[in-house]
Scaffold this motif. Structure first.
Motif, short mmCIF file in Angstrom:
data_model
loop_
_atom_site.label_atom_id
_atom_site.label_comp_id
_atom_site.label_asym_id
_atom_site.label_seq_id
_atom_site.Cartn_x
_atom_site.Cartn_y
_atom_site.Cartn_z
N MET A 1 3.58 -16.65 -0.55
CA MET A 1 2.70 -16.80 0.61
C MET A 1 2.79 -15.52 1.46
O MET A 1 3.86 -15.02 1.75
CB MET A 1 3.13 -18.01 1.41
CG MET A 1 2.24 -18.28 2.58
SD MET A 1 2.69 -19.87 3.30
CE MET A 1 1.57 -19.86 4.62
N SER A 2 1.65 -15.05 1.88
CA SER A 2 1.60 -13.82 2.67
C SER A 2 1.84 -14.10 4.15
O SER A 2 1.46 -15.14 4.67
CB SER A 2 0.23 -13.16 2.49
OG SER A 2 0.11 -12.03 3.31
N ILE A 3 2.48 -13.15 4.83
CA ILE A 3 2.67 -13.29 6.28
C ILE A 3 1.41 -12.90 7.04
O ILE A 3 1.32 -13.09 8.24
CB ILE A 3 3.86 -12.44 6.77
CG1 ILE A 3 3.62 -10.96 6.50
CG2 ILE A 3 5.15 -12.93 6.17
CD1 ILE A 3 4.59 -10.04 7.17
N PHE A 4 0.43 -12.35 6.32
CA PHE A 4 -0.81 -11.92 6.95
C PHE A 4 -1.87 -12.99 6.81
O PHE A 4 -1.88 -13.76 5.86
CB PHE A 4 -1.29 -10.60 6.33
CG PHE A 4 -0.30 -9.49 6.48
CD1 PHE A 4 -0.02 -8.96 7.73
CD2 PHE A 4 0.37 -8.99 5.39
CE1 PHE A 4 0.91 -7.94 7.88
CE2 PHE A 4 1.29 -7.97 5.53
CZ PHE A 4 1.56 -7.45 6.78
N PRO A 11 -11.61 -3.61 7.58
CA PRO A 11 -11.85 -2.79 8.77
C PRO A 11 -11.79 -3.68 10.00
O PRO A 11 -12.09 -4.87 9.94
CB PRO A 11 -13.26 -2.25 8.57
CG PRO A 11 -13.68 -2.62 7.20
CD PRO A 11 -12.77 -3.66 6.70
N VAL A 12 -11.40 -3.11 11.14
CA VAL A 12 -11.27 -3.85 12.39
C VAL A 12 -12.03 -3.10 13.47
O VAL A 12 -12.00 -1.87 13.53
CB VAL A 12 -9.78 -3.98 12.79
CG1 VAL A 12 -9.63 -4.60 14.16
CG2 VAL A 12 -9.01 -4.76 11.74
N GLN A 13 -12.70 -3.86 14.35
CA GLN A 13 -13.34 -3.27 15.52
C GLN A 13 -12.73 -3.87 16.77
O GLN A 13 -12.54 -5.08 16.86
CB GLN A 13 -14.84 -3.54 15.51
CG GLN A 13 -15.60 -2.65 14.57
CD GLN A 13 -17.08 -2.63 14.87
OE1 GLN A 13 -17.54 -3.12 15.90
NE2 GLN A 13 -17.84 -2.06 13.96
N CYS A 24 -2.17 7.97 9.67
CA CYS A 24 -2.74 8.39 8.38
C CYS A 24 -4.26 8.37 8.33
O CYS A 24 -4.84 8.66 7.29
CB CYS A 24 -2.17 7.50 7.27
SG CYS A 24 -2.73 5.78 7.35
N GLN A 25 -4.92 8.01 9.44
CA GLN A 25 -6.38 7.97 9.55
C GLN A 25 -7.03 6.87 8.69
O GLN A 25 -8.24 6.90 8.45
CB GLN A 25 -7.00 9.34 9.20
CG GLN A 25 -6.43 10.50 9.99
CD GLN A 25 -6.51 10.28 11.50
OE1 GLN A 25 -7.57 10.02 12.02
NE2 GLN A 25 -5.39 10.35 12.17
N ASN A 26 -6.26 5.92 8.22
CA ASN A 26 -6.77 4.80 7.43
C ASN A 26 -7.64 3.89 8.31
O ASN A 26 -7.46 3.83 9.53
CB ASN A 26 -5.60 4.02 6.84
CG ASN A 26 -6.02 2.93 5.89
OD1 ASN A 26 -7.02 3.03 5.20
ND2 ASN A 26 -5.24 1.87 5.84
N VAL A 57 -1.94 -4.31 10.98
CA VAL A 57 -0.98 -3.47 10.26
C VAL A 57 -1.75 -2.60 9.28
O VAL A 57 -2.50 -3.11 8.42
CB VAL A 57 0.04 -4.34 9.49
CG1 VAL A 57 1.05 -3.46 8.77
CG2 VAL A 57 0.74 -5.32 10.44
N CYS A 58 -1.58 -1.29 9.41
CA CYS A 58 -2.25 -0.34 8.52
C CYS A 58 -1.86 -0.63 7.07
O CYS A 58 -0.68 -0.77 6.75
CB CYS A 58 -1.86 1.09 8.90
SG CYS A 58 -2.55 2.33 7.79
N SER A 59 -2.86 -0.73 6.21
CA SER A 59 -2.59 -1.04 4.80
C SER A 59 -2.00 0.14 4.04
O SER A 59 -1.50 -0.03 2.94
CB SER A 59 -3.87 -1.51 4.11
OG SER A 59 -4.82 -0.47 4.08
N ASP A 60 -2.00 1.32 4.64
CA ASP A 60 -1.46 2.51 3.98
C ASP A 60 -0.04 2.83 4.45
O ASP A 60 0.91 2.77 3.69
CB ASP A 60 -2.39 3.69 4.20
CG ASP A 60 -1.98 4.93 3.42
OD1 ASP A 60 -1.39 4.78 2.34
OD2 ASP A 60 -2.24 6.03 3.90
N CYS A 61 0.13 3.11 5.74
CA CYS A 61 1.44 3.56 6.24
C CYS A 61 2.21 2.47 6.99
O CYS A 61 3.34 2.70 7.40
CB CYS A 61 1.28 4.79 7.12
SG CYS A 61 0.57 4.44 8.74
#
Length: 70
Positions: A1-4, A11-13, A24-26, A57-61
């Motif tokens: 089970m994911s915590i997210f 993408p988020v606005q 990281c500009q993600n 939470v940034c999916s990259d860094c």
């Protein structure tokens, strides 16, 4: 089970502006809700009364943004 709340980053606005990671500009983020615990409320077992925040939470860094819920 994911915590997210969603297993795929999205993408988020915020206030009509595209959220960009300052590290990281993600542009893709996982989201979750977090409780803002205080020492006093925790001492009296009243953590449920604390405010909550939405975290992206940034999916990259993995940099984390915190926003108070309105």
């Amino acid at each position: 089970m994911s915590i997210f709340s969603k297993t795929t980053p999205e993408p988020v606005q915020i206030k009509g502006k595209k959220l960009t990671c300052p590290i990281c500009q993600n542009h893709l983020f996982y989201s979750r809700e977090a409780q803002l615990n205080t020492a006093t409320a925790s001492f009296f077992n009243l953590d449920w009364a604390n405010k909550s925040a939405v975290c992206y939470v940034c999916s990259d860094c993995t940099y984390i943004f915190w926003f108070l819920e309105e």
